[in-house]
Design a protein around this motif. Structure first.
Motif, PDB file in Angstrom:
ATOM      1  N   MET A 115      41.030  -8.820  18.426  1.00 24.16           N
ATOM      2  CA  MET A 115      39.851  -8.386  17.664  1.00 24.16           C
ATOM      3  C   MET A 115      38.922  -7.517  18.497  1.00 24.16           C
ATOM      4  SD  MET A 115      38.510 -11.605  15.494  1.00 24.16           S
ATOM      5  CE  MET A 115      38.762 -11.711  13.726  1.00 24.16           C
ATOM      6  N   GLY A 116      38.146  -6.712  17.813  1.00 22.10           N
ATOM      7  CA  GLY A 116      37.069  -5.972  18.481  1.00 22.10           C
ATOM      8  C   GLY A 116      37.549  -4.823  19.332  1.00 22.10           C
ATOM      9  N   GLU A 117      38.736  -4.332  19.044  1.00 26.52           N
ATOM     10  CA  GLU A 117      39.236  -3.218  19.837  1.00 26.52           C
ATOM     11  C   GLU A 117      38.380  -1.977  19.601  1.00 26.52           C
ATOM     12  OE1 GLU A 117      43.537  -1.266  20.999  1.00 26.52           O
ATOM     13  OE2 GLU A 117      43.111  -1.731  18.923  1.00 26.52           O
ATOM     14  N   PHE A 118      37.975  -1.319  20.662  1.00 25.50           N
ATOM     15  CA  PHE A 118      37.129  -0.114  20.633  1.00 25.50           C
ATOM     16  C   PHE A 118      35.693  -0.387  20.177  1.00 25.50           C
ATOM     17  CE2 PHE A 118      41.282   2.301  19.781  1.00 25.50           C
ATOM     18  CZ  PHE A 118      41.488   2.503  21.133  1.00 25.50           C
ATOM     19  N   TYR A 119      35.375  -1.658  19.914  1.00 24.18           N
ATOM     20  CA  TYR A 119      34.008  -1.935  19.430  1.00 24.18           C
ATOM     21  C   TYR A 119      32.965  -1.489  20.445  1.00 24.18           C
ATOM     22  CZ  TYR A 119      35.176  -4.625  15.228  1.00 24.18           C
ATOM     23  OH  TYR A 119      35.593  -5.009  13.994  1.00 24.18           O
ATOM     24  N   GLU A 120      33.262  -1.733  21.746  1.00 29.63           N
ATOM     25  CA  GLU A 120      32.280  -1.356  22.766  1.00 29.63           C
ATOM     26  C   GLU A 120      32.018   0.144  22.736  1.00 29.63           C
ATOM     27  OE1 GLU A 120      35.328  -2.723  23.601  1.00 29.63           O
ATOM     28  OE2 GLU A 120      36.234  -0.798  24.076  1.00 29.63           O
ATOM     29  N   LEU A 121      33.089   0.912  22.466  1.00 28.56           N
ATOM     30  CA  LEU A 121      32.927   2.368  22.464  1.00 28.56           C
ATOM     31  C   LEU A 121      32.180   2.834  21.220  1.00 28.56           C
ATOM     32  CD1 LEU A 121      36.393   3.446  23.873  1.00 28.56           C
ATOM     33  CD2 LEU A 121      34.259   3.028  25.076  1.00 28.56           C
ATOM     34  N   PHE A 122      32.493   2.213  20.070  1.00 35.37           N
ATOM     35  CA  PHE A 122      31.765   2.605  18.861  1.00 35.37           C
ATOM     36  C   PHE A 122      30.295   2.209  18.970  1.00 35.37           C
ATOM     37  CE2 PHE A 122      35.980   2.932  16.746  1.00 35.37           C
ATOM     38  CZ  PHE A 122      35.828   4.232  16.293  1.00 35.37           C
ATOM     39  N   ALA A 123      30.031   1.060  19.606  1.00 32.95           N
ATOM     40  CA  ALA A 123      28.639   0.629  19.786  1.00 32.95           C
ATOM     41  C   ALA A 123      27.887   1.640  20.658  1.00 32.95           C
ATOM     42  CB  ALA A 123      28.584  -0.760  20.414  1.00 32.95           C
ATOM     43  N   ILE A 124      28.545   2.076  21.736  1.00 31.25           N
ATOM     44  CA  ILE A 124      27.913   3.079  22.603  1.00 31.25           C
ATOM     45  C   ILE A 124      27.717   4.378  21.825  1.00 31.25           C
ATOM     46  CG2 ILE A 124      28.241   4.515  24.661  1.00 31.25           C
ATOM     47  CD1 ILE A 124      29.816   2.068  25.849  1.00 31.25           C
ATOM     48  N   ALA A 125      28.722   4.735  21.007  1.00 26.72           N
ATOM     49  CA  ALA A 125      28.623   5.966  20.209  1.00 26.72           C
ATOM     50  C   ALA A 125      27.438   5.904  19.250  1.00 26.72           C
ATOM     51  CB  ALA A 125      29.916   6.193  19.436  1.00 26.72           C
ATOM     52  N   MET A 126      27.210   4.748  18.648  1.00 27.98           N
ATOM     53  CA  MET A 126      26.067   4.609  17.734  1.00 27.98           C
ATOM     54  C   MET A 126      24.761   4.886  18.474  1.00 27.98           C
ATOM     55  SD  MET A 126      27.070   1.187  15.644  1.00 27.98           S
ATOM     56  CE  MET A 126      28.443   1.177  14.475  1.00 27.98           C
ATOM     57  N   ALA A 127      24.644   4.292  19.654  1.00 27.08           N
ATOM     58  CA  ALA A 127      23.425   4.488  20.440  1.00 27.08           C
ATOM     59  C   ALA A 127      23.274   5.958  20.837  1.00 27.08           C
ATOM     60  CB  ALA A 127      23.445   3.595  21.680  1.00 27.08           C
ATOM     61  N   VAL A 128      24.400   6.577  21.199  1.00 27.10           N
ATOM     62  CA  VAL A 128      24.354   7.978  21.643  1.00 27.10           C
ATOM     63  C   VAL A 128      23.973   8.896  20.481  1.00 27.10           C
ATOM     64  CG1 VAL A 128      25.809   9.895  22.401  1.00 27.10           C
ATOM     65  CG2 VAL A 128      25.881   7.720  23.613  1.00 27.10           C
ATOM     66  N   ILE A 129      24.598   8.681  19.329  1.00 26.36           N
ATOM     67  CA  ILE A 129      24.230   9.486  18.162  1.00 26.36           C
ATOM     68  C   ILE A 129      22.764   9.228  17.819  1.00 26.36           C
ATOM     69  CG2 ILE A 129      24.639   9.808  15.686  1.00 26.36           C
ATOM     70  CD1 ILE A 129      27.594   9.168  16.223  1.00 26.36           C
ATOM     71  N   GLY A 130      22.314   8.007  18.073  1.00 27.76           N
ATOM     72  CA  GLY A 130      20.918   7.651  17.804  1.00 27.76           C
ATOM     73  C   GLY A 130      19.930   8.223  18.797  1.00 27.76           C
ATOM     74  N   GLY A 131      20.392   9.082  19.697  1.00 26.25           N
ATOM     75  CA  GLY A 131      19.471   9.812  20.563  1.00 26.25           C
ATOM     76  C   GLY A 131      19.136   9.125  21.873  1.00 26.25           C
ATOM     77  N   ILE A 132      19.952   8.165  22.288  1.00 22.30           N
ATOM     78  CA  ILE A 132      19.668   7.484  23.548  1.00 22.30           C
ATOM     79  C   ILE A 132      20.046   8.411  24.709  1.00 22.30           C
ATOM     80  CG2 ILE A 132      21.864   6.383  24.180  1.00 22.30           C
ATOM     81  CD1 ILE A 132      20.222   3.753  24.302  1.00 22.30           C
ATOM     82  N   SER A 133      19.374   8.224  25.847  1.00 21.49           N
ATOM     83  CA  SER A 133      19.737   8.994  27.034  1.00 21.49           C
ATOM     84  C   SER A 133      20.530   8.098  27.968  1.00 21.49           C
ATOM     85  CB  SER A 133      18.478   9.493  27.737  1.00 21.49           C
ATOM     86  OG  SER A 133      18.780   9.811  29.068  1.00 21.49           O
ATOM     87  N   LEU A 134      21.737   8.561  28.349  1.00 21.16           N
ATOM     88  CA  LEU A 134      22.581   7.724  29.210  1.00 21.16           C
ATOM     89  C   LEU A 134      22.008   7.608  30.622  1.00 21.16           C
ATOM     90  CD1 LEU A 134      26.103   8.812  27.991  1.00 21.16           C
ATOM     91  CD2 LEU A 134      25.026   6.607  27.649  1.00 21.16           C
ATOM     92  N   THR A 135      21.027   8.440  30.948  1.00 22.64           N
ATOM     93  CA  THR A 135      20.383   8.320  32.254  1.00 22.64           C
ATOM     94  C   THR A 135      19.207   7.346  32.197  1.00 22.64           C
ATOM     95  OG1 THR A 135      19.092  10.287  31.711  1.00 22.64           O
ATOM     96  CG2 THR A 135      21.029  10.608  33.081  1.00 22.64           C
ATOM     97  N   GLY A 136      18.978   6.753  31.032  1.00 20.48           N
ATOM     98  CA  GLY A 136      17.972   5.712  30.931  1.00 20.48           C
ATOM     99  C   GLY A 136      16.601   6.192  30.513  1.00 20.48           C
ATOM    100  N   GLY A 137      15.784   5.230  30.095  1.00 13.72           N
ATOM    101  CA  GLY A 137      14.387   5.512  29.790  1.00 13.72           C
ATOM    102  C   GLY A 137      14.090   5.951  28.367  1.00 13.72           C
TER     103      GLY A 137
END
Lengths: 357, 260
Positions: free
Chosen positions: A281-303
């Motif tokens: 179960m949950g295959e690729f979930y971590e990547l899709f979760a990160i993708a959601m945050a990234v599409i949501g405008g998060i900065s991977l360098t933090g802050g």
């Protein structure tokens, strides 16, 4: 373009306006994507003038195509719960790759304590433990699952904050460990036949309820509490945060723990929805979760980043997925297109940042 | 000891292994006084400040703050005691706005029983920020802008405004204008004058002779880890050239002759 200041000019300093929120851009993108699918529904010859989101055929006697709206949000709700935690980790300039396998491991462990003793009058064929662990109140598997998540998160956080292992490596290791735990638990065989009260946690629109409630709670926490402010401060300038007296290490451990507990909860809801727990179960979930945050405008360098952004990012991903199915695009093309969209989102964000500076 | 003495050090000494970075510094400053610390690179200026603010632990010596003997184990403790330091490298979080930065680590909160999830009192912090900025005559167009969108001068002003917001008992600035342009430097100097008028004591580390002669009452010169001159530039007739003489070692005040 999102800046309302006017340099050092003669403006008085009594202006305390807030600037145009980043989230508005994502909302705009979401609307544009919906419009594109609406147009495709009208234009593509094989689509027979179908509407993407509106109920034009009078099937449900409503304005919107409620069935599709429900599917869109239900599809992203469980990964969305993970994304709420991942968002917090990324704001501290970290990353959490362990959430997908953690979903599987938690699903199996939690459901082992949520099994019914009898299935159709016969003993449960998938029983993990003896009668002592059968028909327990639903709170027991939930607490055990959350505690397991907290433990994994504490280990992640300790390695990142105290042993200074890069978050990518620490959580990559945990990614494998958790998948291993999921396979080892009941030797890779599925855990099945949960109690009715456990099933209820994932039944119908419950995943959506959990996702939106948790999103609301963590939106408030990140925006209005000391925990939230320090999370942003650490991602923005860790040295400044330390000099300001913030216990950076302790705070990081707490962030990783909260993220893993959210992933663990997603595992509980997922297994409850599926009425079974499997090691894969949950295959690729971590990547899709990160993708959601990234599409949501998060900065991977933090802050930078927000819960609202991540929720909108989840909606964008859901709409795109549903839209591709709507225009009858094959699953393999869907994956390719989604990958492209994630990269495009990051490029757009970097472009926006450069223009702002 | 008189309440009028803000800071006093006695035999303040710091050795890094065999390196004697600071040796027997005796220093005293009065309330409302602005003192500059000058000296070549490596003369012991920053070392001196680091011992006072608890960034490092001294090898020997004593420090009194307002007559009370102190021994800070970290910069946070010094700050809580009322010593506000504006560092050379700005300790600001770029993605946060002005009040957030001013109050970082000491937020005004409500519902404290919620522990780490206690709520921030944004309104009170914004109010205090505006008051602090007004007090220092710092002009920032919009305090809710993130620090990232600000110029170097504005950032430095934000760092300095912290001191005014928290009614610090002693402000220390470590080369506050080193990285700034002419206009921005003037802005920071104006803030320092405002602090002087308000009677806020200040230690200023600077290489800028004009700035120092303009702003402060007294200059302490460090050379090779020791204080070599204590120059009251407001009452005595001391020129910039004299000060340079002390810095380079061409001159030494008789009472500090062991430093030569």
């Amino acid at each position: 373009m999102t800046d309302t200041s006017h340099g050092t000019g003669g403006l008085a300093f009594d202006t305390t306006k807030r600037s145009w929120p980043n989230e508005m851009n994502i909302l705009l993108a979401l609307i544009i994507i919906v419009v594109i699918f609406e147009i495709l529904g009208q234009v593509l010859p094989y689509m027979d003038n179908q509407s993407f989101l509106f109920d034009t055929r009078g099937r449900f006697d409503t304005i919107f195509n409620e069935a599709r709206l429900q599917i869109i949000i239900l599809q992203v709700a469980i990964i969305g719960i993970i994304a709420l935690g991942v968002t917090q980790v990324i704001i501290t300039a970290g990353i959490d790759l362990s959430s997908g396998p953690l979903v599987a491991a938690t699903a199996m462990i939690a459901m082992s304590f949520a099994q019914t003793e009898l299935v159709n009058g016969n003993p449960n064929p998938k029983a993990i433990f003896g009668a002592w662990a059968m028909d327990l109140p639903v709170i027991v598997p939930v607490i055990i699952g959350l505690m397991f998540g907290a433990m994994i998160g504490a280990i992640n956080g300790t390695f990142v904050a105290y042993f200074r292992i890069p978050p990518f490596i620490a959580t990559l290791g945990m990614f494998l460990i958790c998948r291993g735990i999921a396979l080892w638990w009941s030797a890779g065989r599925p855990v099945s036949f949960p109690t009715e009260s456990y099933k209820f946690l994932g039944s119908g629109m419950m995943p959506v309820f959990w996702f939106l409630s948790l999103a609301a709670i963590f939106h408030i926490i990140l925006r209005y509490t000391v925990y939230g402010k320090h999370t942003y401060a650490i991602g923005s300038n860790e040295e400044a945060a330390r000099m300001s007296g913030i216990n950076v290490r302790k705070h990081k451990v707490m962030v990783y723990m909260i993220a893993s507990m959210l992933a663990a909860f997603a595992g509980i809801v997922l297994s409850a929805k599926a009425s079974t727990a499997q090691a894969g179960m949950g295959e690729f979930y971590e990547l899709f979760a990160i993708a959601m945050a990234v599409i949501g405008g998060i900065s991977l360098t933090g802050g930078r980043g927000s819960i609202i952004g991540t929720v909108l990012g989840a909606m964008v991903l859901g709409v795109i997925r549903s839209g591709f199915t709507f225009v009858k695009l094959d699953g393999s093309y869907q994956l390719m297109a989604m990958g492209g969209i994630i990269i495009a989102a990051v490029i757009l964000d970097q472009y926006r940042q450069r223009n702002r500076a | 000891m008189s309440e009028e003495i803000v800071l006093k050090t006695e035999d303040l000494t710091k050795h890094y292994g065999g390196v004697h970075a600071l040796e027997g510094a005796n220093f005293e400053m009065k309330k409302g006084e602005h003192v500059a610390i000058m000296g070549d690179n490596g003369a012991g200026k920053s070392t001196f400040v680091r011992q006072i603010t608890g960034v490092e632990q001294r090898t020997r010596g004593k420090v009194w703050l307002y007559g009370e003997e102190v021994s800070f184990i970290g910069p946070l403790e010094a700050r809580e005691a009322g010593i506000e330091t504006v560092f050379q490298t700005l300790a600001l979080a770029d993605d946060l706005d002005v009040p957030d930065n001013l109050f970082l680590g000491r937020e005004i909160t409500k519902w404290d029983w919620l522990g780490p999830f206690r709520f921030l009192d944004y309104k009170a912090m914004r109010q205090a920020t505006l008051e602090g900025l007004e007090k220092t005559a710092v002009k920032i167009p919009n305090i809710r802008n993130t620090i990232r969108n600000m110029s170097g001068g504005q950032r430095q002003c934000v760092a300095i405004a912290r001191t005014a917001t928290f009614h610090s008992r002693l402000t220390i600035m470590d080369e506050p204008t080193a990285a700034l342009g002419v206009q921005e430097t003037a802005q920071v100097e104006n803030i320092i004058r405002t602090l002087k008028e308000a009677g806020e004591p200040l230690i200023l580390i600077s290489h800028n002779m004009r700035q120092v002669m303009d702003l402060v009452d007294r200059i302490i010169v460090f050379r090779r880890g020791r204080i070599c001159a204590n120059l009251d530039i407001k009452s005595e007739d001391i020129s910039g050239e004299d000060v340079v003489g002390y810095i380079t070692g061409a001159k030494t005040q008789p009472e500090y002759s062991d430093a030569a």
